[in-house]
Design a protein around this motif. Structure first.
Motif, PDB file in Angstrom:
ATOM      1  N   SER A 299      -2.169  -7.302  -5.982  1.00 25.33           N
ATOM      2  CA  SER A 299      -0.657  -8.331  -5.797  1.00 25.33           C
ATOM      3  C   SER A 299      -0.831  -9.186  -4.507  1.00 25.33           C
ATOM      4  N   ALA A 300      -2.490  -9.326  -3.451  1.00 26.24           N
ATOM      5  CA  ALA A 300      -2.683 -10.954  -3.144  1.00 26.24           C
ATOM      6  C   ALA A 300      -3.382 -11.782  -4.434  1.00 26.24           C
ATOM      7  N   ASP A 301      -3.590 -11.139  -5.033  1.00 26.75           N
ATOM      8  CA  ASP A 301      -4.249 -12.408  -5.964  1.00 26.75           C
ATOM      9  C   ASP A 301      -3.260 -13.158  -6.523  1.00 26.75           C
ATOM     10  N   LEU A 302      -2.525 -11.862  -7.247  1.00 27.93           N
ATOM     11  CA  LEU A 302      -1.373 -12.358  -7.593  1.00 27.93           C
ATOM     12  C   LEU A 302       0.298 -13.357  -7.058  1.00 27.93           C
ATOM     13  N   ALA A 303      -0.252 -13.240  -5.994  1.00 26.69           N
ATOM     14  CA  ALA A 303       1.083 -14.079  -5.237  1.00 26.69           C
ATOM     15  C   ALA A 303       0.442 -14.565  -4.826  1.00 26.69           C
ATOM     16  N   ALA A 304      -1.185 -15.204  -5.127  1.00 25.40           N
ATOM     17  CA  ALA A 304      -1.822 -16.769  -4.103  1.00 25.40           C
ATOM     18  C   ALA A 304      -1.410 -17.456  -5.724  1.00 25.40           C
ATOM     19  N   ARG A 305      -1.383 -16.666  -6.517  1.00 19.31           N
ATOM     20  CA  ARG A 305      -1.216 -18.266  -8.010  1.00 19.31           C
ATOM     21  C   ARG A 305       0.479 -18.007  -8.361  1.00 19.31           C
ATOM     22  N   ARG A 306       1.346 -17.544  -7.990  1.00 14.32           N
ATOM     23  CA  ARG A 306       2.746 -17.736  -8.185  1.00 14.32           C
ATOM     24  C   ARG A 306       3.629 -18.485  -7.075  1.00 14.32           C
ATOM     25  N   LEU A 307       3.413 -18.625  -5.626  1.00 14.95           N
ATOM     26  CA  LEU A 307       4.285 -18.746  -4.637  1.00 14.95           C
ATOM     27  C   LEU A 307       3.641 -20.025  -4.803  1.00 14.95           C
ATOM     28  N   PHE A 308       2.578 -20.646  -4.831  1.00 12.27           N
ATOM     29  CA  PHE A 308       1.826 -22.152  -4.720  1.00 12.27           C
ATOM     30  C   PHE A 308       1.772 -23.358  -5.957  1.00 12.27           C
ATOM     31  N   SER A 309       2.398 -22.264  -7.279  1.00 12.32           N
ATOM     32  CA  SER A 309       2.130 -23.164  -8.621  1.00 12.32           C
ATOM     33  C   SER A 309       2.515 -24.423  -8.424  1.00 12.32           C
ATOM     34  N   PRO A 310       1.494 -25.749  -8.763  1.00 11.98           N
ATOM     35  CA  PRO A 310       0.858 -24.928  -9.590  1.00 11.98           C
ATOM     36  C   PRO A 310      -0.722 -24.921  -8.911  1.00 11.98           C
ATOM     37  N   ASP A 311      -0.526 -24.863  -7.942  1.00  7.93           N
ATOM     38  CA  ASP A 311      -1.858 -24.902  -6.922  1.00  7.93           C
ATOM     39  C   ASP A 311      -1.863 -23.010  -6.677  1.00  7.93           C
ATOM     40  N   GLU A 312      -3.442 -22.666  -6.014  1.00 10.05           N
ATOM     41  CA  GLU A 312      -3.265 -21.627  -6.436  1.00 10.05           C
ATOM     42  C   GLU A 312      -4.190 -21.168  -5.161  1.00 10.05           C
ATOM     43  N   LEU A 313      -4.039 -20.811  -3.727  1.00 12.12           N
ATOM     44  CA  LEU A 313      -5.344 -19.844  -2.675  1.00 12.12           C
ATOM     45  C   LEU A 313      -5.895 -18.887  -3.230  1.00 12.12           C
ATOM     46  N   PRO A 314      -6.767 -18.632  -2.175  1.00 16.42           N
ATOM     47  CA  PRO A 314      -8.136 -17.788  -2.479  1.00 16.42           C
ATOM     48  C   PRO A 314      -7.059 -16.794  -2.113  1.00 16.42           C
ATOM     49  N   ALA A 315      -7.483 -15.587  -2.599  1.00 16.95           N
ATOM     50  CA  ALA A 315      -6.773 -13.692  -2.589  1.00 16.95           C
ATOM     51  C   ALA A 315      -7.113 -13.900  -1.157  1.00 16.95           C
ATOM     52  N   GLY A 316      -8.282 -14.290  -0.595  1.00 16.67           N
ATOM     53  CA  GLY A 316      -8.449 -13.832   0.731  1.00 16.67           C
ATOM     54  C   GLY A 316      -7.997 -14.408   2.274  1.00 16.67           C
ATOM     55  N   VAL A 317      -7.034 -15.875   1.351  1.00 15.01           N
ATOM     56  CA  VAL A 317      -6.475 -16.364   2.791  1.00 15.01           C
ATOM     57  C   VAL A 317      -4.835 -15.137   3.066  1.00 15.01           C
ATOM     58  N   LEU A 318      -4.923 -14.945   1.735  1.00 15.18           N
ATOM     59  CA  LEU A 318      -3.549 -13.928   1.824  1.00 15.18           C
ATOM     60  C   LEU A 318      -3.433 -12.613   2.483  1.00 15.18           C
ATOM     61  N   THR A 319      -4.588 -11.704   2.194  1.00 16.67           N
ATOM     62  CA  THR A 319      -4.936 -10.727   2.780  1.00 16.67           C
ATOM     63  C   THR A 319      -5.389 -11.026   4.379  1.00 16.67           C
ATOM     64  N   ALA A 320      -5.729 -11.293   4.608  1.00 16.85           N
ATOM     65  CA  ALA A 320      -6.445 -12.056   6.376  1.00 16.85           C
ATOM     66  C   ALA A 320      -4.959 -13.003   7.077  1.00 16.85           C
ATOM     67  N   ALA A 321      -3.663 -13.523   6.656  1.00 17.84           N
ATOM     68  CA  ALA A 321      -2.585 -13.578   7.089  1.00 17.84           C
ATOM     69  C   ALA A 321      -1.945 -12.374   6.970  1.00 17.84           C
ATOM     70  N   VAL A 322      -1.908 -11.684   5.868  1.00 19.75           N
ATOM     71  CA  VAL A 322      -1.068 -10.296   6.184  1.00 19.75           C
ATOM     72  C   VAL A 322      -1.901  -8.920   7.514  1.00 19.75           C
ATOM     73  N   GLY A 323      -3.606  -8.660   7.170  1.00 19.88           N
ATOM     74  CA  GLY A 323      -3.825  -8.235   7.829  1.00 19.88           C
ATOM     75  C   GLY A 323      -4.003  -8.888   9.411  1.00 19.88           C
ATOM     76  N   ALA A 324      -4.412  -9.979   9.965  1.00 15.58           N
ATOM     77  CA  ALA A 324      -4.501 -10.265  11.266  1.00 15.58           C
ATOM     78  C   ALA A 324      -3.844  -9.499  12.226  1.00 15.58           C
ATOM     79  N   PRO A 325      -2.762  -9.710  11.733  1.00 14.78           N
ATOM     80  CA  PRO A 325      -1.147  -9.041  12.533  1.00 14.78           C
ATOM     81  C   PRO A 325      -1.284  -7.594  13.278  1.00 14.78           C
TER      82      PRO A 325
END
Length: 339
Positions: A299-325
Motif C-alpha cells: 500500500s505504501a508503494d502504491l501510494a508513493a507512486r500515485r499521490l505524487f504522480s508523475p514523481d515517485e517517493l521511495p516506499a520507505g519514506v512513507l512507512t517512516a512518516a507513518v511509523g515514526a508517530p
C-alpha cells in the motif's frame, strides 16, 4: 480461544481469530498488489493482466507486466511479510513492543553491509545479499553481546546506538564513492521497491524459505518465552536453543528483505502492534503479522507512486512518516507503564 486440527497422528493448535485476520490481511494485500500492476504510464485492465500472467498476452503486455510491474509488487509483498514476521518474533522474545529489527540495529547493519559491498567491491546482487546478511549478523551479535543479561530497555538503547553507528559508516562510505555507486547504494539507506527485478524477488523469497519454517515450527516456544526465562526454562529445558533459532530466523528474514529493497522503515515495528491490538497480546499472530506487513508495504508503494504522480517517493519514506508517530506513541506507553 483455540481449536485443534488433527490429521492422522499429527495435531495442530490454531486460533480462529488469528487465521481470520491473517486471511483478511493477505487477501487485501494481494488485491492491492494486483491493482498496482494495472496502473502506471501504460494502464491496463485487470483482465489483460490476468491473461498475460496466463500466457495469453502480447509482447508489450508481457514486458510491462512480467518484466517490470510484477517483480516490484512481489518484492513489496514478500519484504513486508518478512519484516512483519521478524518484528513479531523479536517483540515477543524481548516482551517489549519497541524491539524490532530496525530499532535495535539489525536493519541498519544489513544496510551498512550492503553499502560496503556496493561501494568497496562493486559486486552484484548475490554479493550484496551476502553483505547484508553479514552486516545484520554482526549488528545483532554486537547488540546481544553488549545487552546480554540487561533489561529490555537496555537492548533498545544499545540498538539505537548500533543503528547510529551503522548509518554513519554507510554515509561515510557514500561520501568516498563515485556517483554511480552512490546512486546504487542510496536505495539501501532509504528503502524502495521501485526498479526491483526477479533476482530481488528470489533474494527475499530465500529469506522467507529459510526463516518462515523455523518461526512456524517454534511458535509454541514464543508463548513460553513470553512467560519469562525462568518459567520457560522450567517448562522446557531446551528453550535456549529455541530462542537462538528464532533470533537467527528473524535476522535472516530482515537481512534478505533489506538486501532486496533496502531498509523499509518501521514495518517490523508497526505490523505486529496492529495484530496485537486486534487479537490481544497473547495470540500467536505470526501469519497475520506477515499479512499486515505485506499490506503495509504494498500500500505504501502504491501510494508513493500515485499521490505524487508523475514523481515517485521511495516506499520507505512513507512507512517512516507513518511509523515514526507509532514509535513515539509506544515510547509514551512504555514510559507510563514503567513509571
Amino acid at each position: 480461544m483455540t481449536a485443534t486440527v488433527r490429521a492422522g497422528r499429527v495435531s495442530l493448535r490454531v486460533e480462529p481469530a488469528s487465521v481470520l485476520l491473517g486471511a483478511a490481511a493477505w487477501t487485501a494485500a494481494v488485491a492491492v498488489a494486483l491493482h498496482a500492476v494495472t496502473v502506471g504510464d501504460y494502464p491496463m485492465p485487470l483482465s489483460t493482466v490476468l491473461d498475460t500472467l496466463a500466457g495469453h498476452g502480447t509482447l508489450l503486455t508481457y514486458d510491462v507486466v512480467v518484466r517490470n510491474r510484477l517483480p516490484r509488487a512481489l518484492v513489496a509483498l514478500l519484504v513486508g511479510a518478512a519484516l512483519g514476521s521478524a518484528g513479531m518474533v523479536l517483540q515477543r522474545i524481548a516482551r517489549n513492543p519497541l524491539v524490532s529489527p530496525d530499532v535495535i540495529g539489525v536493519g541498519a547493519g544489513a544496510s551498512a553491509g550492503a553499502v560496503v559491498v556496493i561501494v568497496v567491491a562493486g559486486a552484484g546482487a548475490t554479493a550484496v545479499a551476502a553483505g547484508a546478511l553479514t552486516g545484520a549478523v554482526v549488528a545483532s551479535a554486537t547488540v546481544y553481546a553488549v545487552a546480554a543479561r540487561g533489561a529490555a530497555h537496555r537492548l533498545v538503547l544499545i540498538g539505537i546506538g548500533v543503528t547510529a553507528l551503522a548509518n554513519a559508516a554507510a554515509s561515510f562510505l557514500l561520501t568516498r564513492s563515485d556517483r554511480y555507486a552512490a546512486k546504487q547504494a542510496a536505495t539501501w539507506l532509504v528503502g524502495d521497491v521501485a526498479g526491483r527485478s526477479w533476482p530481488d524477488v528470489l533474494t527475499v523469497a530465500a529469506g522467507l524459505a529459510i526463516g518462515a519454517p523455523v518461526v512456524l515450527l517454534l511458535t509454541r516456544h514464543l508463548r513460553l518465552l513470553e512467560l519469562g526465562d525462568d518459567v520457560a526454562r522450567s517448562l522446557d529445558g531446551r528453550i535456549g536453543a529455541a530462542r537462538a533459532a528464532l533470533v537467527a530466523a528473524a535476522v535472516a528474514l530482515t537481512a534478505l528483505a533489506t538486501a532486496a529493497a533496502g531498509p523499509i522503515a518501521f514495518v517490523a515495528l508497526v505490523a505486529p502492534q496492529i495484530v496485537r491490538r486486534v487479537l490481544g497480546p497473547r495470540s500467536a499472530g505470526v501469519l497475520p503479522a506477515a499479512g499486515v506487513g505485506a499490506l503495509v508495504v504494498v500500500s505504501a508503494d502504491l501510494a508513493a507512486r500515485r499521490l505524487f504522480s508523475p514523481d515517485e517517493l521511495p516506499a520507505g519514506v512513507l512507512t517512516a512518516a507513518v511509523g515514526a508517530p507509532v514509535l513515539l506513541y509506544l515510547l509514551v506507553l512504555v514510559s507510563r507503564r514503567s513509571g
